[in-house]
Design a protein around this motif. Sequence first.
Motif, PDB file in Angstrom:
ATOM      1  N   ALA A  26       0.842  -1.201   0.000  1.00 55.04           N
ATOM      2  CA  ALA A  26       0.000   0.000   0.000  1.00 55.04           C
ATOM      3  C   ALA A  26       0.875   1.249   0.000  1.00 55.04           C
ATOM      4  CB  ALA A  26      -0.917   0.005   1.220  1.00 55.04           C
ATOM      5  N   THR A  27       0.402   2.258  -0.706  1.00 51.14           N
ATOM      6  CA  THR A  27       1.135   3.522  -0.782  1.00 51.14           C
ATOM      7  C   THR A  27       0.158   4.674  -0.668  1.00 51.14           C
ATOM      8  OG1 THR A  27       2.763   2.526  -2.284  1.00 51.14           O
ATOM      9  CG2 THR A  27       2.718   4.927  -2.140  1.00 51.14           C
ATOM     10  N   ALA A  28       0.456   5.600   0.229  1.00 54.34           N
ATOM     11  CA  ALA A  28      -0.325   6.822   0.363  1.00 54.34           C
ATOM     12  C   ALA A  28       0.497   8.001  -0.123  1.00 54.34           C
ATOM     13  CB  ALA A  28      -0.740   7.039   1.817  1.00 54.34           C
ATOM     14  N   VAL A  29      -0.196   9.040  -0.573  1.00 51.42           N
ATOM     15  CA  VAL A  29       0.441  10.327  -0.800  1.00 51.42           C
ATOM     16  C   VAL A  29      -0.184  11.290   0.192  1.00 51.42           C
ATOM     17  CG1 VAL A  29      -1.197  11.001  -2.637  1.00 51.42           C
ATOM     18  CG2 VAL A  29       1.038  12.122  -2.481  1.00 51.42           C
ATOM     19  N   VAL A  30       0.655  12.086   0.830  1.00 55.93           N
ATOM     20  CA  VAL A  30       0.170  13.105   1.761  1.00 55.93           C
ATOM     21  C   VAL A  30       0.249  14.453   1.066  1.00 55.93           C
ATOM     22  CG1 VAL A  30       0.400  14.154   4.027  1.00 55.93           C
ATOM     23  CG2 VAL A  30       1.007  11.741   3.710  1.00 55.93           C
ATOM     24  N   ASP A  31      -0.925  15.005   0.791  1.00 55.81           N
ATOM     25  CA  ASP A  31      -1.122  16.247   0.040  1.00 55.81           C
ATOM     26  C   ASP A  31      -0.695  16.082  -1.425  1.00 55.81           C
ATOM     27  OD1 ASP A  31      -2.316  17.547   2.147  1.00 55.81           O
ATOM     28  OD2 ASP A  31      -0.508  18.605   2.763  1.00 55.81           O
ATOM     29  N   VAL A  32      -1.414  16.780  -2.291  1.00 63.71           N
ATOM     30  CA  VAL A  32      -1.151  16.676  -3.735  1.00 63.71           C
ATOM     31  C   VAL A  32      -1.205  18.084  -4.337  1.00 63.71           C
ATOM     32  CG1 VAL A  32      -1.677  15.460  -5.865  1.00 63.71           C
ATOM     33  CG2 VAL A  32      -2.406  14.473  -3.682  1.00 63.71           C
ATOM     34  N   PRO A  33      -0.115  18.839  -4.255  1.00 60.84           N
ATOM     35  CA  PRO A  33      -0.091  20.151  -4.888  1.00 60.84           C
ATOM     36  C   PRO A  33      -0.369  20.080  -6.393  1.00 60.84           C
ATOM     37  CG  PRO A  33       1.736  19.924  -3.364  1.00 60.84           C
ATOM     38  CD  PRO A  33       1.122  18.562  -3.514  1.00 60.84           C
ATOM     39  N   GLU A  34       0.167  19.031  -7.035  1.00 58.58           N
ATOM     40  CA  GLU A  34      -0.078  18.757  -8.448  1.00 58.58           C
ATOM     41  C   GLU A  34       0.143  17.262  -8.651  1.00 58.58           C
ATOM     42  OE1 GLU A  34       2.781  20.558 -11.084  1.00 58.58           O
ATOM     43  OE2 GLU A  34       4.345  20.565  -9.536  1.00 58.58           O
ATOM     44  N   ALA A  35      -0.517  16.722  -9.672  1.00 57.98           N
ATOM     45  CA  ALA A  35      -0.524  15.270  -9.830  1.00 57.98           C
ATOM     46  C   ALA A  35       0.723  14.726 -10.522  1.00 57.98           C
ATOM     47  CB  ALA A  35      -1.769  14.837 -10.607  1.00 57.98           C
ATOM     48  N   ALA A  36       1.262  15.421 -11.510  1.00 59.84           N
ATOM     49  CA  ALA A  36       2.298  14.858 -12.374  1.00 59.84           C
ATOM     50  C   ALA A  36       3.543  14.389 -11.619  1.00 59.84           C
ATOM     51  CB  ALA A  36       2.675  15.848 -13.469  1.00 59.84           C
ATOM     52  N   PRO A  37       4.112  15.179 -10.695  1.00 61.21           N
ATOM     53  CA  PRO A  37       5.297  14.682  -9.992  1.00 61.21           C
ATOM     54  C   PRO A  37       5.008  13.450  -9.130  1.00 61.21           C
ATOM     55  CG  PRO A  37       5.106  17.067  -9.771  1.00 61.21           C
ATOM     56  CD  PRO A  37       3.809  16.576 -10.334  1.00 61.21           C
ATOM     57  N   VAL A  38       3.806  13.361  -8.591  1.00 62.55           N
ATOM     58  CA  VAL A  38       3.426  12.193  -7.803  1.00 62.55           C
ATOM     59  C   VAL A  38       3.329  10.968  -8.705  1.00 62.55           C
ATOM     60  CG1 VAL A  38       1.694  11.199  -6.263  1.00 62.55           C
ATOM     61  CG2 VAL A  38       2.242  13.640  -6.127  1.00 62.55           C
ATOM     62  N   GLU A  39       2.690  11.136  -9.860  1.00 63.93           N
ATOM     63  CA  GLU A  39       2.595  10.036 -10.822  1.00 63.93           C
ATOM     64  C   GLU A  39       3.989   9.552 -11.222  1.00 63.93           C
ATOM     65  OE1 GLU A  39       0.051   8.404 -11.565  1.00 63.93           O
ATOM     66  OE2 GLU A  39      -1.703   9.610 -12.111  1.00 63.93           O
ATOM     67  N   ALA A  40       4.893  10.487 -11.459  1.00 63.29           N
ATOM     68  CA  ALA A  40       6.245  10.106 -11.873  1.00 63.29           C
ATOM     69  C   ALA A  40       6.961   9.326 -10.774  1.00 63.29           C
ATOM     70  CB  ALA A  40       7.044  11.355 -12.241  1.00 63.29           C
ATOM     71  N   ALA A  41       6.798   9.752  -9.519  1.00 61.44           N
ATOM     72  CA  ALA A  41       7.450   9.065  -8.408  1.00 61.44           C
ATOM     73  C   ALA A  41       6.881   7.663  -8.214  1.00 61.44           C
ATOM     74  CB  ALA A  41       7.297   9.885  -7.128  1.00 61.44           C
ATOM     75  N   LEU A  42       5.582   7.513  -8.388  1.00 65.40           N
ATOM     76  CA  LEU A  42       4.961   6.189  -8.290  1.00 65.40           C
ATOM     77  C   LEU A  42       5.457   5.273  -9.410  1.00 65.40           C
ATOM     78  CD1 LEU A  42       1.289   7.325  -7.558  1.00 65.40           C
ATOM     79  CD2 LEU A  42       2.709   5.969  -5.995  1.00 65.40           C
ATOM     80  N   ALA A  43       5.468   5.790 -10.630  1.00 62.41           N
ATOM     81  CA  ALA A  43       5.884   4.981 -11.773  1.00 62.41           C
ATOM     82  C   ALA A  43       7.339   4.544 -11.650  1.00 62.41           C
ATOM     83  CB  ALA A  43       5.675   5.772 -13.059  1.00 62.41           C
ATOM     84  N   GLU A  44       8.183   5.433 -11.166  1.00 63.59           N
ATOM     85  CA  GLU A  44       9.612   5.124 -11.021  1.00 63.59           C
ATOM     86  C   GLU A  44       9.839   3.936 -10.088  1.00 63.59           C
ATOM     87  OE1 GLU A  44      13.638   7.276  -9.210  1.00 63.59           O
ATOM     88  OE2 GLU A  44      11.863   8.487  -9.681  1.00 63.59           O
ATOM     89  N   ARG A  45       8.955   3.820  -9.090  1.00 63.36           N
ATOM     90  CA  ARG A  45       9.127   2.762  -8.086  1.00 63.36           C
ATOM     91  C   ARG A  45       8.203   1.566  -8.305  1.00 63.36           C
ATOM     92  NH1 ARG A  45      10.180   7.634  -6.563  1.00 63.36           N
ATOM     93  NH2 ARG A  45      11.989   8.018  -5.203  1.00 63.36           N
ATOM     94  N   GLY A  46       7.279   1.679  -9.249  1.00 72.09           N
ATOM     95  CA  GLY A  46       6.335   0.609  -9.491  1.00 72.09           C
ATOM     96  C   GLY A  46       5.336   0.421  -8.365  1.00 72.09           C
ATOM     97  N   TRP A  47       5.005   1.491  -7.667  1.00 72.67           N
ATOM     98  CA  TRP A  47       4.083   1.420  -6.540  1.00 72.67           C
ATOM     99  C   TRP A  47       2.669   1.739  -6.992  1.00 72.67           C
ATOM    100  CZ3 TRP A  47       7.230   4.773  -2.530  1.00 72.67           C
ATOM    101  CH2 TRP A  47       8.344   4.030  -2.105  1.00 72.67           C
ATOM    102  N   ARG A  48       1.678   1.159  -6.302  1.00 71.34           N
ATOM    103  CA  ARG A  48       0.281   1.460  -6.579  1.00 71.34           C
ATOM    104  C   ARG A  48      -0.230   2.422  -5.505  1.00 71.34           C
ATOM    105  NH1 ARG A  48      -3.222  -0.983  -3.172  1.00 71.34           N
ATOM    106  NH2 ARG A  48      -2.423  -2.688  -1.860  1.00 71.34           N
TER     107      ARG A  48
END
Length: 255
Positions: A26-48
């Motif tokens: 499981a992976t949470a994000v705390v606050d989302v100022p913008e989506a793209a950098p979060v998406e990139a960080a998830l994709a880089e690590r293969g996390w859902r």
Amino acid sequence: MPLEIVTIPCLSDNYAYLAHDPATGATAVVDVPEAAPVEAALAERGWRLSDILITHHHQDHVGGVEALRDAHGARVVGAAADAHRLPPLDLALGDGDSISIGAATGRVLDVSGHTVGHIAYHFPDSGVVFTADSLMALGCGRVFEGTPEMMWASLSKLAALPPETLVCSGHEYTAANGRFALTIEPENAALRARVAEVAVLRAEGRPTVPSRLSEELATNPFLRAGQDAVKRGVGMEGAPDADVFAEVRARKDRF
């Protein structure tokens, strides 16, 4: 197993944080100022992405929530007291409530002051607290909606956490906060050393957050309003701690 924390720069000076539970995936994000950098960080690590945790309603903390929810179907969590001005919540929580990221269990803290309804998320077994714009590195958020007394109570609550706690705050304001802090405690050796360290980190383009609560207790003038050195620094020896905090905050607002 402790949560794995990833710091994600967003916008011009914001941060989001990924909190990943290795035991469950499981992976949470705390606050989302913008989506793209979060998406990139998830994709880089293969996390859902399983959860989106919101601290408060300001747009620079929720601007990417809807896009991430739509893309991942993640559960959106926030303060019940703030639900009327947050993106739609799947789980609304209040002070003292429990929150889970996979097998990791945390606790919600009401840290109102910057806004009324601002919350923090403390995961004691992982030694981390997500504070956004309440307690910040060498600073604290402006008191926009609450009162100085309310903000001091919130900071005091955070100051009581274990000193080794990792403080994940919401902005890259540390260098400016350090310059101000030196006007209050110019003789604080720990503060001078920290300001020098921050300058090196920023020159290298590296984040200055997260920080340790022990560092904040030793150097952050907003947390230190009860200390004699800070009271002397603002000419308020013997004054109530909350009044000293209010004076320090007012000086920072004018700095």
